[in-house]
Write a protein that holds these residues in place. Structure first.
Motif, PDB file in Angstrom:
ATOM      1  N   GLU A 144     -43.214  74.934 101.145  1.00  0.00           N
ATOM      2  CA  GLU A 144     -42.035  74.580 100.450  1.00  0.00           C
ATOM      3  C   GLU A 144     -41.760  75.772  99.546  1.00  0.00           C
ATOM      4  OE1 GLU A 144     -43.239  71.518  97.849  1.00  0.00           O
ATOM      5  OE2 GLU A 144     -43.292  69.782  99.324  1.00  0.00           O
ATOM      6  N   PHE A 145     -40.488  76.118  99.770  1.00  0.00           N
ATOM      7  CA  PHE A 145     -39.912  77.037  99.183  1.00  0.00           C
ATOM      8  C   PHE A 145     -38.459  76.996  98.257  1.00  0.00           C
ATOM      9  CE2 PHE A 145     -42.033  78.263 103.094  1.00  0.00           C
ATOM     10  CZ  PHE A 145     -43.045  79.337 102.540  1.00  0.00           C
ATOM     11  N   ASP A 146     -38.066  77.876  97.462  1.00  0.00           N
ATOM     12  CA  ASP A 146     -37.049  77.767  96.729  1.00  0.00           C
ATOM     13  C   ASP A 146     -36.059  79.099  96.867  1.00  0.00           C
ATOM     14  OD1 ASP A 146     -37.329  75.203  95.560  1.00  0.00           O
ATOM     15  OD2 ASP A 146     -38.233  76.155  93.798  1.00  0.00           O
ATOM     16  N   VAL A 147     -34.675  78.735  97.101  1.00  0.00           N
ATOM     17  CA  VAL A 147     -33.856  79.861  97.232  1.00  0.00           C
ATOM     18  C   VAL A 147     -32.943  79.573  96.307  1.00  0.00           C
ATOM     19  CG1 VAL A 147     -32.184  80.968  98.933  1.00  0.00           C
ATOM     20  CG2 VAL A 147     -34.465  80.115  99.718  1.00  0.00           C
ATOM     21  N   MET A 148     -32.587  80.631  95.363  1.00  0.00           N
ATOM     22  CA  MET A 148     -31.448  80.482  94.391  1.00  0.00           C
ATOM     23  C   MET A 148     -30.258  81.234  94.977  1.00  0.00           C
ATOM     24  SD  MET A 148     -31.683  80.947  90.397  1.00  0.00           S
ATOM     25  CE  MET A 148     -32.588  79.425  90.203  1.00  0.00           C
ATOM     26  N   PHE A 149     -29.192  80.609  95.091  1.00  0.00           N
ATOM     27  CA  PHE A 149     -27.969  81.664  95.319  1.00  0.00           C
ATOM     28  C   PHE A 149     -27.236  81.786  93.695  1.00  0.00           C
ATOM     29  CE2 PHE A 149     -27.164  80.482 100.160  1.00  0.00           C
ATOM     30  CZ  PHE A 149     -28.009  80.984 100.291  1.00  0.00           C
ATOM     31  N   LYS A 150     -27.116  82.850  93.591  1.00  0.00           N
ATOM     32  CA  LYS A 150     -26.778  83.312  92.105  1.00  0.00           C
ATOM     33  C   LYS A 150     -25.048  83.746  92.211  1.00  0.00           C
ATOM     34  CE  LYS A 150     -28.014  88.247  91.739  1.00  0.00           C
ATOM     35  NZ  LYS A 150     -28.519  89.210  90.653  1.00  0.00           N
ATOM     36  N   LEU A 151     -24.283  83.236  91.362  1.00  0.00           N
ATOM     37  CA  LEU A 151     -22.724  83.489  91.262  1.00  0.00           C
ATOM     38  C   LEU A 151     -22.227  84.045  90.158  1.00  0.00           C
ATOM     39  CD1 LEU A 151     -20.297  83.418  93.199  1.00  0.00           C
ATOM     40  CD2 LEU A 151     -19.717  81.171  92.310  1.00  0.00           C
ATOM     41  N   GLU A 152     -22.143  85.022  89.969  1.00  0.00           N
ATOM     42  CA  GLU A 152     -21.744  85.843  88.637  1.00  0.00           C
ATOM     43  C   GLU A 152     -20.238  85.147  88.388  1.00  0.00           C
ATOM     44  OE1 GLU A 152     -20.747  89.891  86.208  1.00  0.00           O
ATOM     45  OE2 GLU A 152     -21.547  89.837  88.408  1.00  0.00           O
ATOM     46  N   VAL A 153     -20.323  84.508  87.015  1.00  0.00           N
ATOM     47  CA  VAL A 153     -18.900  83.945  86.480  1.00  0.00           C
ATOM     48  C   VAL A 153     -18.662  84.738  85.054  1.00  0.00           C
ATOM     49  CG1 VAL A 153     -18.934  81.839  87.674  1.00  0.00           C
ATOM     50  CG2 VAL A 153     -20.449  82.096  85.891  1.00  0.00           C
ATOM     51  N   PRO A 154     -17.876  85.412  85.395  1.00  0.00           N
ATOM     52  CA  PRO A 154     -17.422  86.274  83.910  1.00  0.00           C
ATOM     53  C   PRO A 154     -16.687  85.721  83.181  1.00  0.00           C
ATOM     54  CG  PRO A 154     -16.132  87.211  85.688  1.00  0.00           C
ATOM     55  CD  PRO A 154     -17.289  86.225  86.361  1.00  0.00           C
ATOM     56  N   ARG A 155     -16.492  85.938  81.698  1.00  0.00           N
ATOM     57  CA  ARG A 155     -15.514  85.230  80.812  1.00  0.00           C
ATOM     58  C   ARG A 155     -15.695  83.829  80.945  1.00  0.00           C
ATOM     59  NH1 ARG A 155     -12.384  89.017  78.960  1.00  0.00           N
ATOM     60  NH2 ARG A 155     -10.995  87.474  78.067  1.00  0.00           N
ATOM     61  N   ILE A 156     -16.931  83.410  80.620  1.00  0.00           N
ATOM     62  CA  ILE A 156     -16.940  81.938  80.481  1.00  0.00           C
ATOM     63  C   ILE A 156     -17.704  81.664  78.763  1.00  0.00           C
ATOM     64  CG2 ILE A 156     -17.480  81.431  83.038  1.00  0.00           C
ATOM     65  CD1 ILE A 156     -20.500  81.062  82.231  1.00  0.00           C
ATOM     66  N   GLN A 157     -17.519  80.517  78.550  1.00  0.00           N
ATOM     67  CA  GLN A 157     -17.907  79.891  77.115  1.00  0.00           C
ATOM     68  C   GLN A 157     -18.711  78.646  77.695  1.00  0.00           C
ATOM     69  OE1 GLN A 157     -14.442  79.965  74.958  1.00  0.00           O
ATOM     70  NE2 GLN A 157     -14.438  77.517  74.970  1.00  0.00           N
ATOM     71  N   VAL A 158     -19.777  78.664  76.797  1.00  0.00           N
ATOM     72  CA  VAL A 158     -20.794  77.455  77.146  1.00  0.00           C
ATOM     73  C   VAL A 158     -20.522  76.624  75.797  1.00  0.00           C
ATOM     74  CG1 VAL A 158     -22.083  78.277  78.741  1.00  0.00           C
ATOM     75  CG2 VAL A 158     -22.745  78.698  76.487  1.00  0.00           C
ATOM     76  N   GLU A 159     -20.547  75.221  75.851  1.00  0.00           N
ATOM     77  CA  GLU A 159     -20.603  74.381  74.770  1.00  0.00           C
ATOM     78  C   GLU A 159     -21.608  73.188  75.097  1.00  0.00           C
ATOM     79  OE1 GLU A 159     -16.737  72.198  74.439  1.00  0.00           O
ATOM     80  OE2 GLU A 159     -15.760  73.996  74.234  1.00  0.00           O
ATOM     81  N   GLU A 160     -22.504  73.253  73.915  1.00  0.00           N
ATOM     82  CA  GLU A 160     -23.754  72.541  74.124  1.00  0.00           C
ATOM     83  C   GLU A 160     -23.555  70.951  73.983  1.00  0.00           C
ATOM     84  OE1 GLU A 160     -27.847  71.862  71.616  1.00  0.00           O
ATOM     85  OE2 GLU A 160     -26.346  73.362  70.972  1.00  0.00           O
ATOM     86  N   TYR A 161     -24.244  70.251  75.195  1.00  0.00           N
ATOM     87  CA  TYR A 161     -23.960  68.913  75.388  1.00  0.00           C
ATOM     88  C   TYR A 161     -24.783  68.240  74.554  1.00  0.00           C
ATOM     89  CZ  TYR A 161     -23.984  64.547  77.418  1.00  0.00           C
ATOM     90  OH  TYR A 161     -23.935  63.141  77.803  1.00  0.00           O
ATOM     91  N   SER A 162     -24.276  67.353  73.618  1.00  0.00           N
ATOM     92  CA  SER A 162     -25.231  66.306  72.906  1.00  0.00           C
ATOM     93  C   SER A 162     -26.326  66.944  72.304  1.00  0.00           C
ATOM     94  CB  SER A 162     -25.569  65.187  73.697  1.00  0.00           C
ATOM     95  OG  SER A 162     -25.918  64.163  72.999  1.00  0.00           O
ATOM     96  N   ASP A 163     -26.363  68.291  71.603  1.00  0.00           N
ATOM     97  CA  ASP A 163     -27.237  68.677  70.867  1.00  0.00           C
ATOM     98  C   ASP A 163     -28.678  68.849  71.513  1.00  0.00           C
ATOM     99  OD1 ASP A 163     -28.276  70.033  68.467  1.00  0.00           O
ATOM    100  OD2 ASP A 163     -29.327  68.141  67.677  1.00  0.00           O
TER     101      ASP A 163
END
Length: 518
Positions: free
Chosen positions: A219-238
């Motif tokens: 069993e293995f994991d592969v993460m495909f990362k994708l850079e997304v510049p100029r984003i802002q994150v808003e916390e969901y429901s504390d």
């Protein structure tokens, strides 16, 4: 729009097989982790399939042939550990960590007694990352075999168990060749000019690269990362862990603009397209018998099943990479100041953070537009550079038993999940839970001397004790997001936690017979 009041959709997640908090390659029944993933095999570590040279003990140990008592204890007595208690101002809810061990004879552990009670008041809790007050053990030089290799209390042999868990180098190489061939094919397809994901790259994380993979390389994991510049994150429901993602600007040239709904980057839409591209490309792979598994609600992964030469499961996870400052919910997390040092912590916090399309759950439905924070790359860094001493566990450095304790903890949960696979109480537990508890133990006991390989059975027992305390008081803080409780009632019900606690107590009181099964 207040993200905490965004209406949850009744749609089910479009994700693949469960791999929550990824970064683990465990057995099929306990593979998932709340924020990690199983890593692909690129290069076989130099020490795979063999152990490093045993270091010469600086002080004496029990005479040859000395053994631990063989009778089955009915409980365990807390060890006397002198030291001035210290206060953790904001963490009074946490269970008290197993204290520092005093000088003691390894060949004569304390008589068993009932397990420790839940957390004492805040005044007795150690400060986050406070150094252990463990007293040095006085020994006269006397060469003898490693006591950890002999029977521990209850008759089980930690080293013998670890030897069975060691991966076979040839099996690793064979699995790596098959997995890499499929992953490389998918990566080339993603990077093609007509794909919305043409900027993806591999992110090597997970238990293989952390060198704590156990059992078989299936069993293995592969993460495909994708850079997304100029984003802002808003916390969901504390929650501290789940976020809505928005672009600060929405230029038409941005290939991800088609996944934006009401200014929010839709996790469900991106995952659906990501899965579609993978399914289309898998059909074109003729030299390998591989298929895409059915998606499971709430999972961020697309799961592949490779059937030849051996059956191998591969989870592929899309991760958005942000090089902005870490969210405020992580400010008090990563408590490594007294373990790895403040400078190391500051350097780690300058690394990017990742967001995976794992949906927050509201009752029985999922909020399909949310993303969850992932720090699997930081976990890998910590485990590969885990000592107070910079040379800890290097070829010529002093050895410790930290990783051995983690492997045993993972194996214990894996075996229990196999043994009680028909019990729903075990469904929500995963290797990331024991990994998180292990990280907290390292922060509370930072000195390399605490993790002396000759104390393997005692260190493992301390890890088990701490994990049991977390189960009893229903608190296991996320290592990077302190306010995110992995053992909260809405995530794992009290009945399930009591069930697992009783099974672990039984195993500990009877010498871990589960290690001899399967």
């Amino acid at each position: 729009m207040d993200p905490g009041h965004r209406k949850a959709t009744g749609r089910t997640s479009k994700a693949g097989a469960t791999t929550t908090y990824v970064s683990e390659v465990a057995s099929t029944s306990s593979r998932s982790e709340p924020n990690g993933s199983r890593a692909p095999l690129r290069d076989v570590p130099a020490d795979a399939g063999r152990r490093g040279p045993a270091r010469t003990p600086p002080l004496s140990r029990p005479a040859n042939g000395a053994k631990e008592p063989q009778e089955k204890p009915q409980g365990r007595a807390p060890r006397a550990r002198p030291g001035k208690p210290c206060v953790r101002g904001n963490d009074a809810r946490l269970p008290a960590p197993p204290g520092t061990r005093t000088a003691r004879a390894r060949e004569s552990p304390a008589a068993p007694a009932p397990p420790a009670a839940p957390a004492p008041p805040a005044s007795s809790l150690c400060a986050r990352g406070a150094r252990s007050s463990r007293m040095p053990r006085a020994r006269a030089p006397k060469p003898s075999p490693d006591p950890a290799a002999s029977a521990a209390p209850g008759g089980w042999k930690p080293r013998a168990v670890l030897e069975r868990l060691r991966l076979n180098r040839d099996e690793i190489s064979a699995a790596a060749q098959v997995v890499n061939r499929v992953v490389d094919r998918l990566l080339r397809r993603m990077q093609s000019c007509e794909s919305e994901f043409k900027g993806v790259a591999l992110l090597n994380t997970g238990s293989y690269y952390e060198r704590v993979k156990i059992s078989a390389p299936n069993e293995f994991d592969v993460m495909f990362k994708l850079e997304v510049p100029r984003i802002q994150v808003e916390e969901y429901s504390d929650t501290g862990a789940y976020y809505f993602v928005k672009f600060k600007r929405n230029p038409k040239a941005n290939p991800l603009i088609r996944f934006v709904e009401e200014e929010i980057l839709s996790a469900s839409k991106m995952l659906l397209k990501f899965r579609k591209i993978i399914k289309e490309e898998i059909k074109n792979i003729g030299e390998t018998d591989v298929s895409v598994e059915k998606k499971k609600p709430g999972s961020p992964a697309v799961t592949l099943l490779i059937r030849k030469p051996e059956e191998i499961s591969v989870d592929i996870i899309l991760a958005l990479e942000s090089k902005s400052s870490w969210p405020a919910s992580t400010q008090e997390g990563l408590p490594v100041q007294s373990w790895l040092g403040t400078k190391v912590r500051n350097k780690l916090r300058q690394e990017p953070f990742y967001l995976v399309p794992k949906h927050a759950k509201e009752g029985n439905v999922f909020q399909e537009e949310t993303w969850r924070l992932s720090f699997s790359h930081i976990e890998k860094n910590i485990l590969n550079n885990h000592g107070t001493s910079k040379t800890c566990c290097e070829t010529d450095g002093v050895k410790c038993c930290r990783k051995d304790c983690l492997k045993l903890m993972k194996h214990l949960l894996e075996q229990l999940k196999k043994n009680f696979k028909d019990r729903k109480e075990m469904d929500k537990f995963c290797s990331y839970h024991v990994k998180t508890a292990f990280f907290h133990m390292c922060s509370r006991n930072p000195l390399d001397s605490y993790w002396d390989p000759r104390d393997l059975s005692l260190c493992f027992d301390d890890c088990v004790t701490y994990f049991l305390q977390c189960l009893r008081i229903e608190i296991l803080e996320h290592y990077f997001i302190p306010k995110f409780n992995l053992f909260s009632q809405d995530k794992i019900d009290k009945t399930s936690k009591e069930f697992l606690s009783k099974k672990i107590e039984y195993e500990r009181n009877n010498g871990f017979p589960i290690f001899g099964k399967f």
